[in-house]
Design an enzyme around this catalytic site. Structure first.
Site, short mmCIF file in Angstrom:
data_model
loop_
_atom_site.label_atom_id
_atom_site.label_comp_id
_atom_site.label_asym_id
_atom_site.label_seq_id
_atom_site.Cartn_x
_atom_site.Cartn_y
_atom_site.Cartn_z
N CYS A 1 9.63 1.82 3.48
CA CYS A 1 10.56 0.73 3.79
C CYS A 1 11.97 1.25 3.96
O CYS A 1 12.83 0.55 4.48
CB CYS A 1 10.52 -0.33 2.71
SG CYS A 1 11.20 0.24 1.17
N PHE B 1 0.82 -1.22 0.00
CA PHE B 1 0.00 0.00 0.00
C PHE B 1 0.85 1.26 0.00
O PHE B 1 0.36 2.33 -0.38
CB PHE B 1 -0.93 0.01 1.24
CG PHE B 1 -0.24 0.48 2.49
CD1 PHE B 1 -0.14 1.83 2.80
CD2 PHE B 1 0.38 -0.43 3.36
CE1 PHE B 1 0.52 2.26 3.94
CE2 PHE B 1 1.04 0.00 4.49
CZ PHE B 1 1.11 1.35 4.78
N GLU C 1 -5.01 -3.81 -1.82
CA GLU C 1 -6.46 -3.57 -1.77
C GLU C 1 -6.79 -2.32 -0.95
O GLU C 1 -7.92 -1.88 -0.90
CB GLU C 1 -7.21 -4.79 -1.24
CG GLU C 1 -6.87 -5.24 0.18
CD GLU C 1 -5.63 -6.13 0.28
OE1 GLU C 1 -4.64 -5.88 -0.45
OE2 GLU C 1 -5.64 -7.05 1.11
N ARG C 2 -5.75 -1.73 -0.29
CA ARG C 2 -6.03 -0.56 0.54
C ARG C 2 -6.03 0.73 -0.28
O ARG C 2 -6.67 1.70 0.09
CB ARG C 2 -5.00 -0.46 1.66
CG ARG C 2 -5.20 -1.58 2.66
CD ARG C 2 -4.18 -1.50 3.76
NE ARG C 2 -3.54 -2.79 3.95
CZ ARG C 2 -2.44 -3.00 4.66
NH1 ARG C 2 -1.87 -1.99 5.25
NH2 ARG C 2 -1.95 -4.20 4.78
P1 NAD Z 1 1.55 -6.60 3.09
O1 NAD Z 1 2.58 -7.67 3.15
O2 NAD Z 1 0.46 -6.60 4.08
O3 NAD Z 1 0.83 -6.62 1.65
C1 NAD Z 1 1.58 -6.60 0.47
C2 NAD Z 1 0.77 -7.30 -0.62
O4 NAD Z 1 0.57 -8.67 -0.24
C3 NAD Z 1 -0.61 -6.71 -0.85
O5 NAD Z 1 -0.87 -6.68 -2.23
C4 NAD Z 1 -1.53 -7.67 -0.12
O6 NAD Z 1 -2.81 -7.77 -0.71
C5 NAD Z 1 -0.81 -9.00 -0.24
N1 NAD Z 1 -1.07 -9.89 0.90
C6 NAD Z 1 -1.33 -9.51 2.18
N2 NAD Z 1 -1.52 -10.60 2.96
C7 NAD Z 1 -1.37 -11.68 2.15
C8 NAD Z 1 -1.45 -13.09 2.38
N3 NAD Z 1 -1.70 -13.60 3.58
N4 NAD Z 1 -1.24 -13.91 1.33
C9 NAD Z 1 -0.97 -13.41 0.11
N5 NAD Z 1 -0.90 -12.09 -0.16
C10 NAD Z 1 -1.09 -11.22 0.85
O7 NAD Z 1 2.36 -5.21 3.12
P2 NAD Z 1 1.77 -3.75 3.20
O8 NAD Z 1 1.24 -3.52 4.58
O9 NAD Z 1 0.88 -3.47 2.04
O10 NAD Z 1 3.09 -2.88 2.99
C11 NAD Z 1 3.95 -2.54 4.01
C12 NAD Z 1 5.14 -3.48 4.08
O11 NAD Z 1 5.83 -3.48 2.84
C13 NAD Z 1 6.18 -3.07 5.11
O12 NAD Z 1 6.64 -4.22 5.76
C14 NAD Z 1 7.27 -2.43 4.28
O13 NAD Z 1 8.55 -2.45 4.88
C15 NAD Z 1 7.23 -3.28 3.08
N6 NAD Z 1 7.84 -2.63 1.94
C16 NAD Z 1 9.05 -3.08 1.52
C17 NAD Z 1 9.68 -2.47 0.46
C18 NAD Z 1 11.02 -2.96 0.00
O14 NAD Z 1 11.43 -2.59 -1.11
N7 NAD Z 1 11.71 -3.80 0.74
C19 NAD Z 1 9.07 -1.39 -0.18
C20 NAD Z 1 7.83 -0.96 0.27
C21 NAD Z 1 7.23 -1.59 1.33
#
Ligand code: NAD
Length: 499
Positions: free
Chosen positions: A281, A149, A176-177
């Site tokens: 991140c 998101f 989805e957010r």
């Molecule tokens: P998230 O892991 O909750 O969701 C990421 C994606 O995964 C979304 O599209 C979501 O729909 C999907 N998802 C969520 N739960 C799932 C499940 N159980 N099974 C399959 N798919 C699932 O992450 P978020 O809250 O959207 O984003 C924040 C996180 O992303 C933080 O931990 C941040 O550090 C990380 N992030 C990392 C980078 C990087 O380059 N390392 C960059 C941006 C964000």
């Protein structure tokens, strides 16, 4: 209330699963739209469309594909304000931050205009008698990406621009957010000349993600999000034989040496620790001053700066420092971790727990927090908070500070603030973290370098954007050819030039 759609074969298509998730305006706490959550059948439909469209796109010459990217850049600039507004409305970040989100994606699109150069392959003339050898980079076919998101414009573009420039079809499953901007990007790509079916958006949750992970036609998966999901996607995707790259969470340390310019270090920590409400991140969430005197000086400089931070909705003007966090659940999680810090004995120097904004009492705003005397066993140190909370861990020496960053399970980014070239050089060489800043707090590499963390922040061999993206989204084929004219009778090599 608006029901959002999927974007399939060039059309906005209503969800048919009957499942939706709420999309909030984080500043007011109101539900402003519903996001359809795709079923397995809807994912399969997208894959079928992509598989039918991809061969023709893969056969388009790279320069013509690059022209679509050129036009797309123009359209992003044309619609920058509209995109930023839609992004801020669903994500909560300020308008300048939202424009930055689009801009950092746009820069990768610009880099992808160089696809003809990047895809040229290699050639060895006369590798043997009458033998030439060459390698070419071919598209994978149907590729997919699952995005978080916090950068709803930038990260989708980091994935789909190189994938498509390489001749693949791409299926995007955004968060989805905040799904509106990804849908707008898909429309703009088509306006730029992309054929239907090459970029599709399937909205959804775990059900859609699992369908992507298991679909035999999908060749590669890019993921950015939290570490537990990154590990899950990497494991399941790889065991299904796909090429997978996953980027996870972070806990970025900034080491402040006694010789650092303390005003510069404090300013850097304000931007890197509290900007975008800490939902980056590459945010700095841990400050590591070396020596008690450095720590005292740093805290003294930080406190008044933190107290001056302006927290508010994106509509309140460009002098707002940061907006609300994305959901009520995110806010609760941050406040729960702050409480754990207090309970486990950290010193809460700036307490933002009672923060409330008149007229926006139901918004997901979190006041800024600063902890001092945090120790490595505390939850606020071990876990990613992803909010406006900066923890200070006092280190007795440079080696101890370096050890802290190295021992943490995450390895996305880190920084050191010092005037000493030797120390900076030693830090950059030894630290086991993917992206390092020297007097730069958020060392996000530019589009033509690659982006990726180590340890629990990155899974897979190749990074995002830069030259790695062209490797990730292509397969190398090597051809060895021999033609009879290169051989004399009897098979002896015929050096025409020497005869
Ligand atoms: P998230 O892991 O909750 O969701 C990421 C994606 O995964 C979304 O599209 C979501 O729909 C999907 N998802 C969520 N739960 C799932 C499940 N159980 N099974 C399959 N798919 C699932 O992450 P978020 O809250 O959207 O984003 C924040 C996180 O992303 C933080 O931990 C941040 O550090 C990380 N992030 C990392 C980078 C990087 O380059 N390392 C960059 C941006 C964000």
């Amino acid at each position: 209330m608006q029901d959002l759609s999927h974007y399939l074969n060039g059309e906005h298509v209503a969800g048919t699963s009957g499942r939706f998730s709420d999309v909030y305006n984080p500043a007011t706490g109101e539900v402003q739209a519903r996001c359809p959550l795709a079923s397995v059948e809807e994912v399969n439909q997208a894959v079928e469309i992509a598989a039918a469209a991809q061969p023709a796109w893969g056969a388009v010459n790279p320069q013509r594909r690059a022209r679509v990217m050129m036009k797309f850049v123009d359209l992003l600039n044309r619609d920058m304000d509209k995109l930023a507004e839609a992004l801020s409305r669903e994500h909560g970040k300020t308008l300048p931050d939202a424009k930055g989100d689009v801009q950092r994606g746009l820069e990768v699109v610009e880099y992808c205009i160089g696809a003809p150069q990047m895809l040229k392959g290699e050639f060895t003339d006369s590798a043997g008698p009458g033998i030439d050898m060459y390698s070419m980079r071919q598209p994978l076919g149907v590729t997919a990406g699952i995005t978080p998101f916090n950068f709803p414009a930038m990260i989708p573009m980091w994935m789909f621009a190189p994938a498509i420039a390489c001749g693949n079809a791409f299926i995007l499953k955004p968060s989805e957010r905040d799904p509106s901007v990804p849908l707008m990007l898909a429309e703009l790509m088509e306006e730029a000349g992309l054929p239907k079916g090459i970029l599709q958006v399937v909205n959804g949750d775990k059900e859609a993600v699992d369908a992507i992970l298991d679909h035999p036609v999908i060749q590669s998966i890019g993921f950015v999000g939290s570490t537990p999901i990154a590990e899950y996607i990497y494991g399941r995707g790889c065991s299904n034989g796909k090429r997978v790259q996953c980027f996870g969470g972070a806990k970025n340390h900034m080491i402040v040496m006694p010789d650092a310019d303390m005003d510069q270090a404090a300013d850097a920590l304000i931007g890197a620790g509290y900007g975008a409400a800490g939902e980056r991140c590459m945010a700095i969430s841990v400050a590591v001053p070396v020596g008690d005197e450095t720590a005292d000086r740093l805290i003294e400089k930080l406190v008044p700066r933190i107290e001056k931070l302006k927290v508010g909705p994106y509509t309140a003007g460009d002098d707002v420092d940061y907006g609300p966090v994305v959901t009520a659940a995110a806010k609760e999680n941050i406040l729960r971790l702050v409480q754990s810090g207090v309970d486990q004995g950290a010193e809460l120097v700036v307490d933002g727990r009672d923060f409330s904004l008149q007229g926006y009492e139901d918004g997901f705003f979190v006041g800024p927090h600063l902890f001092d005397r945090v120790t490595p066993d505390m939850d606020i140190y071990r876990k990613e908070i992803f909010g406006p909370v900066l923890s200070t861990v006092r280190a007795g020496s440079y080696e101890e500070a370096l050890g802290l960053a190295m021992d943490h399970e995450y390895g996305n980014g880190t920084a050191i603030f010092t005037r000493d070239g030797d120390t900076a050089r030693d830090f950059a060489a030894r630290v086991n973290i993917g992206m390092v800043g020297i007097n730069v707090p958020i060392p996000v590499p530019l589009a033509y370098h690659t982006f990726g963390g180590w340890k629990k922040s990155g899974f897979g061999d190749l990074n995002q954007h830069g030259p790695d993206a062209f490797k990730f989204y292509t397969r190398t084929k090597t051809v060895t050819s021999r033609w009879p004219s290169g051989l004399k009778e009897g098979g002896e090599f015929h050096f025409k030039a020497m005869d």
